[in-house]
Write an enzyme that holds these catalytic residues in place. Structure first.
Site, PDB file in Angstrom:
ATOM      1  CG  ASN A  74      -1.939  -1.125   1.165  1.00 12.28           C
ATOM      2  OD1 ASN A  74      -1.977  -1.895   0.208  1.00 12.28           O
ATOM      3  ND2 ASN A  74      -2.751  -1.232   2.214  1.00 12.28           N
ATOM      4  CB  THR A 108     -16.085  36.113 -32.328  1.00 21.87           C
ATOM      5  OG1 THR A 108     -16.877  36.933 -33.196  1.00 21.87           O
ATOM      6  CG2 THR A 108     -14.936  36.941 -31.759  1.00 21.87           C
ATOM      7  CG  HIS A 109     -19.975  33.702 -32.516  1.00 20.71           C
ATOM      8  ND1 HIS A 109     -20.611  33.033 -31.488  1.00 20.71           N
ATOM      9  CD2 HIS A 109     -19.818  34.991 -32.083  1.00 20.71           C
ATOM     10  CE1 HIS A 109     -20.847  33.868 -30.489  1.00 20.71           C
ATOM     11  NE2 HIS A 109     -20.370  35.057 -30.823  1.00 20.71           N
ATOM     12  CB  SER A 119      -6.932   9.757 -49.440  1.00 19.35           C
ATOM     13  OG  SER A 119      -8.019   8.910 -49.762  1.00 19.35           O
ATOM     14  CE  LYS A 149      -8.771  15.002 -48.663  1.00 20.06           C
ATOM     15  NZ  LYS A 149      -9.576  13.998 -47.948  1.00 20.06           N
ATOM     16  CG  ASN A 201      -6.316  13.443 -45.539  1.00 21.75           C
ATOM     17  OD1 ASN A 201      -6.938  14.288 -46.179  1.00 21.75           O
ATOM     18  ND2 ASN A 201      -6.368  12.150 -45.819  1.00 21.75           N
ATOM     19  CD  GLU A 227      -8.486  15.166 -39.663  1.00 23.94           C
ATOM     20  OE1 GLU A 227      -9.120  15.775 -40.541  1.00 23.94           O
ATOM     21  OE2 GLU A 227      -8.074  13.992 -39.807  1.00 23.94           O
ATOM     22  CD  GLN A 263      -4.867  -3.892  -9.817  1.00 22.06           C
ATOM     23  OE1 GLN A 263      -4.386  -4.507  -8.868  1.00 22.06           O
ATOM     24  NE2 GLN A 263      -5.508  -4.487 -10.809  1.00 22.06           N
ATOM     25  CE  LYS A 313      -0.550   0.975  -9.298  1.00 21.58           C
ATOM     26  NZ  LYS A 313      -1.902   1.043  -8.682  1.00 21.58           N
TER      27      LYS A 313
END
Length: 460
Positions: free
Chosen positions: A110, A155-156, A277, A283, A285, A290, A322, A325
């Site tokens: 412990n 913004t937005h 791709s 492509k 990517n 992401e 336990q 971890k």
């Protein structure tokens, strides 16, 4: 099958039970910390007269041999090795005989595992803080390289006002500076040794928890043995501060996804930090960007899962702990990988400053400057807001261009229309901490100073 606790039982544990409860599959990464913990403990036992000098030497030699075997991959697990603590003690006893069997004197798994995990967290939080500072340094260097380049601020996710690219990059840098603060602060709070707390109540043996704490490099020893073995606040807090790093990486990743899209065309990824791709030949990517978005969600789950585990546990130790971890190990791994990957990405990305400027130079981006022009002339801001909003609406309805409408308006005129010229609006942000050239120069100096301070904090 022999276990550390087999003496209490008549029968061997069921294979299904051992398979379910064993943690050796993931806590083996605590081996270096467990070796260090055991060295400090056995030396303390020697000073306390609980081991002879010869026994201390034998156990230390066995620990060294075990450490080498673990590092080289020669270490062989045995069926009874339910965790790394058991495995190391078993091997030390094989090598040192009866002296090895004394290694666990005055110690419980412990307090042992709590000490190991704190050593691990101290090291990893410091390492990740250094990695975060390296990413901040790259953001600073790219900000310096950006010079007077500017782009729309949003913004937005709608164009709001033009800002210097340097200002935008350093916005992410300052968020990461708060992460460094939290990492250093959390590390300081967990810098307490539980070793000597035993199973929950300490020991009748003449142990010296203060000495082992000092030898292991902890700032202090525990004050309450029950709290020492049951406390996982430090794991929850570590998960939180690491998850905040992941959230900030996710936000930077989202910007990279947008900036490198054909719709924005503000940046181009280096081939080393992009993927293709399997079907679409054209492509390129932004998979790194992401994935840092996605992994942030996973790490939020690690944090909330541990909090749910901790919320109803009675004192002191319970096997539920336990489960601390795997989320910590996973979060440490993913944050480290994410920070380093984004550091490489930001080092190599190419900014398309002409596309940025073209997008930022739409006349409506200077609408606030027109309103402030009227404010300087004495008009209340709310009234100025209505005036400019009306002109913008009329221009969007096709009555005339905004430049023409402003020029023709008696309240504004040709002087105000000059504010709509390309590259003008971004120069007008002059307040401290703002996005214009003058405050950004001062900001860069403060950011550089902050990096130096944080490097010194980690070095100490």
């Amino acid at each position: 099958m022999s276990t550390l606790w087999h003496g209490r039982f008549d029968d061997n544990p069921a294979e299904e039970m051992m398979a379910y409860t064993a943690s050796i599959g993931f806590d083996i990464r605590l081996a270096p910390d467990d070796i260090a913990c055991s060295r400090a403990h056995v030396r303390m036992l020697g000073r306390a007269g609980l081991l002879t000098d010869a026994e201390v030497t034998d156990v230390l030699v066995a620990l060294h041999r075990t450490e080498l075997e673990l590092a080289s991959g020669e270490f062989a697990l045995a069926p009874g090795d339910e965790d790394i603590h058991t495995a190391i003690e078993r091997r030390v006893t094989e090598l040192a005989g009866s002296a090895g069997a004394k290694l666990h004197t005055g110690r419980s798994r412990n307090d042992q595992v709590a000490t190991d995990l704190r050593l691990y967290a101290k090291r990893e939080l410091a390492g990740i803080a250094s990695d975060v500072i390296a990413l901040q340094q790259v953001l600073l260097e790219r900000a310096l390289d950006a010079g007077d380049a500017y782009l729309p601020g949003y913004t937005h996710l709608q164009r709001a006002q033009p800002v210097l690219l340097a200002h935008h990059l350093l916005a992410h840098g300052w968020a990461l500076a708060r992460d460094v603060d939290r990492l250093v602060d959390a590390r300081a709070r967990l810098d307490v040794s539980p070793l000597g707390a035993g199973a929950l109540a300490g020991s009748s043996l003449p142990l010296d928890p203060g000495a082992t704490a000092a030898e292991l490099g902890f700032a202090a020893r525990f004050e309450n043995s029950m709290d020492a073995v049951s406390d996982r606040d430090f794991v929850a807090e570590s998960l939180f501060v690491l998850t905040m790093v992941a959230v900030h990486l996710s936000r930077l990743g989202e910007e990279i996804v947008f900036w490198t899209s054909d719709e924005a065309n503000f940046a181009v990824l280096d081939d080393a930090y992009a993927t293709g791709s399997s079907m679409l030949p054209q492509k390129k990517n932004p998979d790194v960007a992401e994935l840092v978005r996605a992994k942030a969600g996973r790490l939020i789950g690690n944090l909330t899962g541990l909090l749910a585990t901790l919320k109803g546990l009675p004192l002191a130790y319970n096997r539920d702990l336990q489960e601390d971890k795997e989320p910590l190990f996973d979060t440490v791994d993913q944050v480290r990988l994410g920070v380093r990957a984004m550091t490489g990405l930001m080092t190599s990305i190419a900014f398309s400053t002409e596309a940025m400027a073209a997008s930022a130079d739409v006349p409506t981006a200077a609408a606030t400057d027109l309103a402030e022009h009227l404010v300087v002339g004495g008009m209340p801001f709310r009234e100025a807001h209505v005036v400019i909003a009306d002109l913008v609406r009329r221009s969007l309805d096709g009555e005339a261009s905004l430049v023409e409408l402003v020029t023709a308006d008696a309240r504004l005129g040709p002087t105000a229309a000059e504010l709509l010229a390309p590259g003008v609006a971004v120069t007008r942000r002059t307040t401290p901490g703002g996005a214009g050239p003058e405050p950004v120069v001062a900001q860069i100096q403060r950011f550089r100073s902050r990096l130096a301070t944080d490097r010194a904090r980690l070095a100490s």
